[in-house]
Motif scaffolding. Structure first.
Motif, PDB file in Angstrom:
ATOM      1  N   TRP A  74       0.820  -1.211   0.000  1.00  0.00           N
ATOM      2  CA  TRP A  74       0.000   0.000   0.000  1.00  0.00           C
ATOM      3  C   TRP A  74       0.856   1.263   0.000  1.00  0.00           C
ATOM      4  N   ASP A  75       2.119   1.087   0.323  1.00  0.00           N
ATOM      5  CA  ASP A  75       3.023   2.230   0.409  1.00  0.00           C
ATOM      6  C   ASP A  75       4.239   1.987  -0.490  1.00  0.00           C
ATOM      7  N   CYS A  76       3.977   1.401  -1.632  1.00  0.00           N
ATOM      8  CA  CYS A  76       5.035   1.023  -2.552  1.00  0.00           C
ATOM      9  C   CYS A  76       4.582   1.363  -3.966  1.00  0.00           C
ATOM     10  N   ASP A  77       5.459   1.951  -4.732  1.00  0.00           N
ATOM     11  CA  ASP A  77       5.133   2.319  -6.116  1.00  0.00           C
ATOM     12  C   ASP A  77       5.266   1.079  -6.994  1.00  0.00           C
ATOM     13  N   PRO A 117       4.981  -1.402 -10.029  1.00  0.00           N
ATOM     14  CA  PRO A 117       4.919  -1.191 -11.480  1.00  0.00           C
ATOM     15  C   PRO A 117       3.637  -1.754 -12.068  1.00  0.00           C
ATOM     16  N   GLU A 118       3.082  -1.034 -13.015  1.00  0.00           N
ATOM     17  CA  GLU A 118       1.920  -1.548 -13.737  1.00  0.00           C
ATOM     18  C   GLU A 118       2.381  -2.616 -14.730  1.00  0.00           C
ATOM     19  N   LYS A 125      -4.032  -5.027  -3.647  1.00  0.00           N
ATOM     20  CA  LYS A 125      -2.654  -4.537  -3.704  1.00  0.00           C
ATOM     21  C   LYS A 125      -1.652  -5.685  -3.597  1.00  0.00           C
ATOM     22  N   ARG A 130      13.327  -2.944 -13.171  1.00  0.00           N
ATOM     23  CA  ARG A 130      12.577  -2.469 -12.012  1.00  0.00           C
ATOM     24  C   ARG A 130      11.903  -3.620 -11.271  1.00  0.00           C
TER      25      ARG A 130
END
Length: 208
Positions: free
Chosen positions: A44-47, A49-50, A106, A78
């Motif tokens: 929830w606090d991590c970017d 990758p799509e 998530k 990444r």
């Protein structure tokens, strides 16, 4: 010898969540027995990758044995760096709530982002092979309702989060899995359920 634990904390409630409290008890008890290094991964606090665009193109280029473009290589690097946190750990500790009979979206996003060929598994003419075979996993599940025999939501039909995660563990090669389930965490029996699951977690850590 240091035990490296990757804690995937999949509740958006953070340390207030039942699953996180049980995980914390496990880690504290484990630290009493041995040196522990904890890497906490909060989806929830991590970017995250799509899984589209260059990343999706890189996946299919790799499957076809084609060279990656610079953009595809950057996207692939990444997710490799994200997956490296799983490779470095000795133990994967998952703490998660049951959401709509499955895992939080998530957490599914995280799993989808890293579960690729040559990242967490390989395959050839002999079949599929997970790359995390030396790891073990501990999964802590929190459920607001009861899912036992005779309930309106029996586990065989509604407890899909545990079955999903255990299938993924096997897929990436993890065979040693310990599970702790805290049920009926909402309502009058919530404190008792938390206490029982916490005791199980502490006992598991002492046997580690």
């Amino acid at each position: 010898m240091v035990e490296h634990v990757l804690h995937i904390a999949a509740s958006p409630r953070g340390e207030r969540s039942v699953s996180a409290q049980i995980a914390s008890a496990f880690l504290s008890a484990l630290a009493e027995r041995k040196a522990v290094e904890i890497d906490r991964l909060d989806p929830w606090d991590c970017d995250l990758p799509e899984v589209d665009g260059d990343l999706l193109a890189a996946k299919y280029a790799g499957l076809a044995g084609e060279p990656l473009t610079p953009g595809q290589a950057a996207a692939w690097d990444r997710i490799r760096k994200l997956a490296d946190r799983f490779h470095r750990a000795d133990t994967l500790l998952f703490s998660l709530p049951l959401w709509n009979f499955s895992i939080p979206y998530k957490l599914k996003h995280l799993i989808d982002a890293i579960s690729h060929k040559d990242i967490l598994f390989t395959f050839d003419e002999r079949g599929l092979s997970g790359m995390l075979g030396r790891h073990r996993a501990v999964a802590i599940y929190a459920r607001g309702l009861g899912y036992g025999p005779g309930s309106q939501t029996p586990e065989a039909e509604f407890g899909l989060e545990k079955r999903y995660l255990e299938t993924w563990f096997r897929f990436v090669g993890i065979e040693t899995v310990d599970s702790i389930v805290a049920e009926q965490t909402m309502g009058a029996s919530g404190a008792e359920s938390l206490a029982q699951a916490t005791a199980q977690a502490v006992e598991l850590a002492r046997r580690y």
